[in-house]
Design an enzyme around this catalytic site. Sequence first.
Site, mmCIF file in Angstrom:
data_model
loop_
_atom_site.group_PDB
_atom_site.id
_atom_site.type_symbol
_atom_site.label_atom_id
_atom_site.label_comp_id
_atom_site.label_asym_id
_atom_site.label_seq_id
_atom_site.Cartn_x
_atom_site.Cartn_y
_atom_site.Cartn_z
ATOM 1 N N TYR A 51 0.826 -1.211 0.000
ATOM 2 C CA TYR A 51 0.000 0.000 0.000
ATOM 3 C C TYR A 51 0.862 1.264 0.000
ATOM 4 O O TYR A 51 0.445 2.302 -0.500
ATOM 5 C CB TYR A 51 -0.894 0.032 1.245
ATOM 6 C CG TYR A 51 -2.248 -0.620 1.081
ATOM 7 C CD1 TYR A 51 -2.366 -1.919 0.612
ATOM 8 C CD2 TYR A 51 -3.411 0.064 1.427
ATOM 9 C CE1 TYR A 51 -3.602 -2.523 0.487
ATOM 10 C CE2 TYR A 51 -4.658 -0.523 1.309
ATOM 11 C CZ TYR A 51 -4.741 -1.817 0.832
ATOM 12 O OH TYR A 51 -5.970 -2.406 0.713
ATOM 13 N N LYS A 78 3.293 -15.044 1.976
ATOM 14 C CA LYS A 78 3.584 -15.863 0.800
ATOM 15 C C LYS A 78 5.097 -16.057 0.750
ATOM 16 O O LYS A 78 5.793 -15.559 -0.148
ATOM 17 C CB LYS A 78 3.082 -15.164 -0.478
ATOM 18 C CG LYS A 78 1.598 -15.305 -0.734
ATOM 19 C CD LYS A 78 1.169 -16.686 -1.229
ATOM 20 C CE LYS A 78 1.568 -16.912 -2.665
ATOM 21 N NZ LYS A 78 1.137 -18.288 -3.117
ATOM 22 N N ASP A 81 -2.746 -17.912 0.241
ATOM 23 C CA ASP A 81 -3.762 -18.552 -0.614
ATOM 24 C C ASP A 81 -4.423 -19.716 0.127
ATOM 25 O O ASP A 81 -5.645 -19.881 0.117
ATOM 26 C CB ASP A 81 -3.166 -18.998 -1.965
ATOM 27 C CG ASP A 81 -1.892 -19.814 -1.833
ATOM 28 O OD1 ASP A 81 -1.312 -19.869 -0.731
ATOM 29 O OD2 ASP A 81 -1.465 -20.416 -2.836
ATOM 30 N N ASP A 119 -6.331 -7.051 3.981
ATOM 31 C CA ASP A 119 -7.480 -6.407 3.344
ATOM 32 C C ASP A 119 -8.378 -7.478 2.719
ATOM 33 O O ASP A 119 -9.594 -7.499 2.936
ATOM 34 C CB ASP A 119 -6.974 -5.430 2.276
ATOM 35 C CG ASP A 119 -8.099 -4.659 1.623
ATOM 36 O OD1 ASP A 119 -9.018 -4.222 2.338
ATOM 37 O OD2 ASP A 119 -8.072 -4.508 0.386
ATOM 38 N N ASP A 146 -12.173 -9.106 4.316
ATOM 39 C CA ASP A 146 -13.446 -9.079 3.578
ATOM 40 C C ASP A 146 -14.014 -10.495 3.499
ATOM 41 O O ASP A 146 -15.210 -10.713 3.695
ATOM 42 C CB ASP A 146 -13.244 -8.550 2.147
ATOM 43 C CG ASP A 146 -13.530 -7.061 2.031
ATOM 44 O OD1 ASP A 146 -13.299 -6.343 3.023
ATOM 45 O OD2 ASP A 146 -13.988 -6.608 0.961
#
Length: 374
Positions: free
Chosen positions: A146, A197, A230, A254, A258
Amino acid sequence: MRNKKDSFKILILPGDGIGPEVVQQVTRLIEWLEQNRPISFHVTYDLVGGASLAEHGVPIRDEVIKKAWESDAVLFGSVGDPCWAHVGFDKRPEVAILALRHELGLFANLRPAKIFDALTDASTLKPEVIRGLDIMIVRESVGGIYFGDPRGIEVLPDGSKKGINTEIYTTSEIERVARVAFTLARKRCNRVCSVEKSNVMESGLLWKEVVTNIHQQEFPDVTLSHMLADNCAMQLVRNPCQFDVLVTGNLFGDLLSDLASMLTGSLGLLPSATLGETRSDGKCAALYEPIHGSAPDIAGKGIANPIGQILSFAMMLRYSLHREEEALLIESAVSHVLADGFRTADIMSEGMKCVGTAAMGDAIISKLAQLAKV
Ligand code: IPM
Ligand code: MG
């Protein structure tokens, strides 16, 4: 010890879209608390996002950041009305929340996803998969892709373009957010799952190494596991109750928050707290906002779910104002009102009472009065 009637300075930034309507319900709660509990608030309002663009031509003013610094806590509504797309990327409404997080050093974004018993049917997952769900996602919120440099869009010699963003994490950035996660876990089920990751990204490799070190050195009593982002997305849908505290970087946080929100039935239900470093006076900058966006498609219709905003205020009472009793009172009122069958459109199901934003606020306030026996 504080005075008999605690007094708190809070800054309220309703923003755009449904922000103002859901924040309005918190304003009513504040009035109720002032009249019925030994607590008082000095509330200041200001404009951010689309509302600030309309009035001042910018998504946030320095003055607002300064006011935020001077407050005990900030209550934020939502920003992101796409009608401001023409103002350009640097001035889009979302800049307001990103600037507040960055300027106030709000690095730890706490996003709980907890199921209300009355809403086990509102989830798209089977009730047996989500029953008892209580996850806390700790999302790093001032670093990563970000905010990393270099960033931008470059024009290449052949006239085509290159879009660039950079994922960066330093040891200290990872350490401080990991400490928040481990500390929270100790008060919950004592388990942290760190998500990155590391099979693809060096920043993920460092993330895993630093979290492992902090665990060994400072929190060996907490159970730590690691998961690739993932796989974590998949596990959150397959068996979400396996998680207690999840700690992860800005972008994965983020996305995963959600995802986790939908396990509970609606994005409109979930609150969040974003906390900074504890200052020398013992206080820490903090901002509270629902995790939903500004939902421009339903803005102004009086049908938005105010619960995420109301529960964000409850988190403020708990984490910044140290008023656990009032926080619990509000949370319990929300849970009772849902058990009584009140539903906004986003969580409506057969046989329930469909109410708008203000009527949901009314129901929560009358339940508060009942629970507090006033
Ligand atoms: C969130 C939002 C923000 C984010 C947007 C509005 C900038 O999606 O708080 O999750 O991406 O952090
Ligand atoms: Mg988001």
